[in-house]
Write a protein that holds these residues in place. Sequence first.
Motif, short mmCIF file in Angstrom:
data_model
loop_
_atom_site.label_atom_id
_atom_site.label_comp_id
_atom_site.label_asym_id
_atom_site.label_seq_id
_atom_site.Cartn_x
_atom_site.Cartn_y
_atom_site.Cartn_z
N THR A 114 0.81 -1.22 0.00
CA THR A 114 0.00 0.00 0.00
C THR A 114 0.84 1.27 0.00
O THR A 114 0.33 2.35 -0.31
CB THR A 114 -0.92 0.04 1.24
OG1 THR A 114 -0.11 0.05 2.43
CG2 THR A 114 -1.87 -1.14 1.27
N CYS A 144 -1.88 -4.66 -6.63
CA CYS A 144 -1.71 -4.14 -5.27
C CYS A 144 -2.63 -2.95 -5.10
O CYS A 144 -3.34 -2.56 -6.03
CB CYS A 144 -0.25 -3.74 -5.02
SG CYS A 144 0.34 -2.42 -6.10
N GLU A 145 -2.64 -2.38 -3.91
CA GLU A 145 -3.51 -1.23 -3.61
C GLU A 145 -2.67 -0.09 -3.05
O GLU A 145 -2.84 0.32 -1.90
CB GLU A 145 -4.60 -1.64 -2.62
CG GLU A 145 -5.57 -2.69 -3.14
CD GLU A 145 -6.43 -2.18 -4.28
OE1 GLU A 145 -6.64 -0.95 -4.36
OE2 GLU A 145 -6.89 -3.01 -5.09
N LYS A 147 -1.52 3.34 -1.97
CA LYS A 147 -2.24 4.54 -1.58
C LYS A 147 -1.32 5.75 -1.41
O LYS A 147 -1.77 6.89 -1.47
CB LYS A 147 -2.99 4.31 -0.26
CG LYS A 147 -4.01 3.19 -0.31
CD LYS A 147 -5.10 3.47 -1.33
CE LYS A 147 -6.15 2.36 -1.34
NZ LYS A 147 -7.15 2.58 -2.43
#
Length: 247
Positions: A114, A144-145, A147
Amino acid sequence: MTQNHVPGMEASAVSVLKRAVELDKSSRFQESIVCYQEGIQLLMDVLKAVKDDSKKTHYRERIKGYMERAEQIKVHLNREKEEGKYHEQIKIPENATGYSYDKLFRPYISDTLTEVWVEDPYVRHIHQLYNLLRFCEMLLKAPCEVKRIHLLTSQDEGESSSQQTNALAEIKQSLQAHKVTLDLQYSSTIHDREIRFDNGWIIKIGRGLDYFKKPQGRFSIGYCDYDLRQCQETTVDVFHTKHTKTT
């Protein structure tokens, strides 16, 4: 998948698994795991399509062997990660191709990723700024994420300082549209080049993100596709730590 597709699928599996074995022998274990998994899945698709019992037995035995080796590597990697001893080195030869950001970083990206830290003193000139943009695009497309991306670089104090400032501001704004925050910091003393993922992976590239050669022209092969772009010789060191530095 029909019987007509089996030879092509098998050829693909053989190619991927051959690469897995090569990486395995070179102790590039994390990359080899990715190839083993892809090759095993291809062989399983072939197994589902074939009708001959003897061929089914042959494919099952091959799949079992590759799965056992992949599991052994996973155990080895997990042990090294736990003990903080993991270290892998990749040497990119002069003029080599096939080392796009996607190929280089994908083995270390997971669905738990992240947050990313990029430390690179040279994200100043136009091609270096485009490198950063392509790296960000790779992360957005990866499984994936992400951020938040942190960038620590040096500030251009020459005539192109406004180019650096404006480009980074535009990248930041564009990332916001994808719900990703770009944190930007400048340092006049930064020398090291390092990329850290919050899943524990640390990738140190001798030349930072700027390891590609200048293409021959704007309409030459490799200008758009970094897998086809020639590289400058450099070394990539990969480590894993249970606690990723955040400052």
